[in-house]
Design an enzyme around this catalytic site. Structure first.
Site, PDB file in Angstrom:
ATOM      1  N   ASP A 133      69.782   4.581  70.791  1.00  0.00           N
ATOM      2  CA  ASP A 133      70.481   5.378  71.795  1.00  0.00           C
ATOM      3  C   ASP A 133      71.246   6.453  71.020  1.00  0.00           C
ATOM      4  OD1 ASP A 133      72.273   6.487  73.614  1.00  0.00           O
ATOM      5  OD2 ASP A 133      72.432   4.650  74.789  1.00  0.00           O
TER       6      ASP A 133
ATOM      7  N   TYR B  21      77.003   1.143  74.856  1.00  0.00           N
ATOM      8  CA  TYR B  21      77.455   1.586  76.167  1.00  0.00           C
ATOM      9  C   TYR B  21      77.665   0.375  77.085  1.00  0.00           C
ATOM     10  CZ  TYR B  21      77.440   4.091  80.604  1.00  0.00           C
ATOM     11  OH  TYR B  21      77.769   4.577  81.831  1.00  0.00           O
TER      12      TYR B  21
HETATM   13  C1  LIG Z   1      76.210   7.204  79.755  1.00  0.00           C
HETATM   14  C2  LIG Z   1      75.476   6.450  78.735  1.00  0.00           C
HETATM   15  C3  LIG Z   1      74.353   5.675  79.065  1.00  0.00           C
HETATM   16  C4  LIG Z   1      73.889   5.499  80.491  1.00  0.00           C
HETATM   17  O1  LIG Z   1      73.412   6.677  81.023  1.00  0.00           O
HETATM   18  P1  LIG Z   1      73.524   7.084  82.593  1.00  0.00           P
HETATM   19  O2  LIG Z   1      72.917   8.432  82.625  1.00  0.00           O
HETATM   20  O3  LIG Z   1      74.969   7.026  82.969  1.00  0.00           O
HETATM   21  O4  LIG Z   1      72.724   6.065  83.346  1.00  0.00           O
HETATM   22  C5  LIG Z   1      73.676   5.053  78.037  1.00  0.00           C
HETATM   23  N1  LIG Z   1      74.073   5.169  76.747  1.00  0.00           N
HETATM   24  C6  LIG Z   1      75.141   5.902  76.394  1.00  0.00           C
HETATM   25  C7  LIG Z   1      75.526   5.990  74.962  1.00  0.00           C
HETATM   26  C8  LIG Z   1      75.889   6.564  77.370  1.00  0.00           C
HETATM   27  O5  LIG Z   1      76.968   7.282  77.016  1.00  0.00           O
END
Ligand SMILES: *Cc1c(COP(=O)(O)O)cnc(C)c1O
Length: 394
Positions: free
Chosen positions: A179, A114
């Site tokens: 993630d 991200y």
């Molecule tokens: C959107 C996103 C984030 C960050 O999250 P927020 O809620 O916007 O702070 C982190 N990792 C991935 C894969 C994302 O799509």
């Protein structure tokens, strides 16, 4: 074993019958009466020290029962002991990084990820040295002060997959953060493969309706204590109303993920046939790194598609202004279909050379497929692509 579709409907609601309610109560208190100071002091000590709850919540920065409820639900869905919720995905990642500093000053990170996560790590803002490596080089690049390994699978925006079990093996005793935002626990449960931390931008699929920002980390109770200490000290809280909305989205999570994925499978195949499209990146087409993990690590290909236009940046920009049903916007995982340009928007903050090296170019669009009727989605996308092709031919 109760299955994920059922758990998503019931998790965090186990006490409803005893309470005599059918929807989660929202507790908006910022402070709680302390009528017995000894109990209050013991509760304060417990919460500041990282306990999940205490006899008295004391103050909303230390504990909130509505937030605690959705944390319990998400721990259930990710098959972890605990979950800690934050006001955004970035706040959640920041908390893990601040907590990791007690173990060492070095983190290994596999790109792509991200855009803002890349930026946070590359900037050194949290006081850690981030080294960007290929997944295959983790064992060789591990150091005595390596505090964390970070991967994202499927990766944003290229949809490359990373082999979680292989990374966990290569990391040895260094905890691995996955993630898993793009997968959701419906398609993949990284903790079962040995991940120490499972992170979600709950703003995306978990909330699912584009109306709540939240981040969560699912992990062991011992690791959660460290994260709660950071949260209590830094205040990156999820508001109880956000927690309520997040919890409200969970019962339909599996339905939404399955429908969006079914739509994405159809759209990816049709995009690959369209003459205006040069390349489609979709785990279900085998066109991403480690696509063989679909069916094992990941139950299905998910509902994110990236594709490159033959006619480059101008064509990509034109598609974003020509779609009528889809929303041209960043974010993903909503009930409605969103389309955006990673190089121009979400991955703007990534070092241009790293963007280039990871295939995040001017012709690339990312589609987050929603739950609409698929023929309506295709009709919209096709008219935009046909128009782009005609203007390129003219
Ligand atoms: C959107 C996103 C984030 C960050 O999250 P927020 O809620 O916007 O702070 C982190 N990792 C991935 C894969 C994302 O799509």
């Amino acid at each position: 074993m109760t299955r994920i579709e059922t758990l998503a409907v019931h998790a965090g609601r186990e006490d409803f019958i005893a309470l005599g309610v059918h929807a989660p109560p929202i507790d908006l208190s910022t402070t709680y009466p302390v009528t017995d100071l000894d109990v209050g002091t013991a509760s304060f000590d417990a919460l500041v020290g990282g306990a999940a709850s205490a006899a008295n919540p004391i103050y909303a920065r230390l504990h909130n029962p509505t937030v605690g409820r959705v944390e319990k639900a998400m721990a259930t869905l990710e098959a972890t002991e605990a979950c800690v919720a934050y006001g955004s995905g970035m706040a959640a990642l920041t908390a893990v990084l601040l907590d990791a500093r007690s173990r060492g000053g070095h983190v290994l990170v596999v790109r792509p990820l991200y855009g803002t996560a890349d930026h946070l790590l590359a900037s050194g803002l949290c006081g850690l040295e981030a080294e960007f490596v290929e997944a295959g080089d983790i064992a060789a690049r591990r150091r005595a002060d390596t505090a964390l390994v970070i991967i994202e699978t499927p990766a944003n925006p290229t949809l490359d997959l990373v082999d979680i079990a292989a990374v966990v093996a290569a990391a040895g005793d260094v905890p691995v953060l996955v993630d898993s935002t793009f997968a959701t626990p419906v398609l993949q449960q990284p903790a079962r493969l040995g991940a120490a931390y499972v992170l979600h931008s709950a703003t995306k699929f978990l909330g699912g309706h584009g109306d709540v920002m939240a981040g969560i980390v699912c992990c062991s109770e011992a690791r959660a204590r460290g994260l709660r200490v950071v949260r209590a000290a830094t205040g990156a809280l999820l508001h109880p109303f956000g927690a309520y909305l997040l919890h409200r989205g969970l019962p339909t999570l599996a339905l939404r993920v399955e429908r969006a994925q079914a739509n994405a499978i159809v759209l990816a195949a049709r995009l690959a046939e369209h003459p205006a499209v040069a390349k489609v990146h979709f785990p279900g087409l085998g066109t991403v790194r480690n696509a063989h993990l679909v069916g094992s690590q990941m139950a299905g290909p998910g509902s994110l598609i990236a594709f490159e236009l033959v006619a480059g940046y101008d064509a990509a920009a034109a598609v974003m202004s020509l779609v009528r049903l889809m929303t041209p916007a960043v974010s993903l995982g909503s009930v409605d279909t969103l389309i955006q340009h990673p190089a121009g928007l979400t991955h703007r903050v990534v070092d241009p050379a790293a963007r280039e090296a990871n295939g995040i170019g001017p012709a690339l669009l990312r589609l987050s497929v929603g739950i609409e009727q698929v023929e309506d989605l295709w009709a919209d996308l096709r008219q935009a692509l046909d128009a782009v092709r005609l203007s390129a031919a003219a």
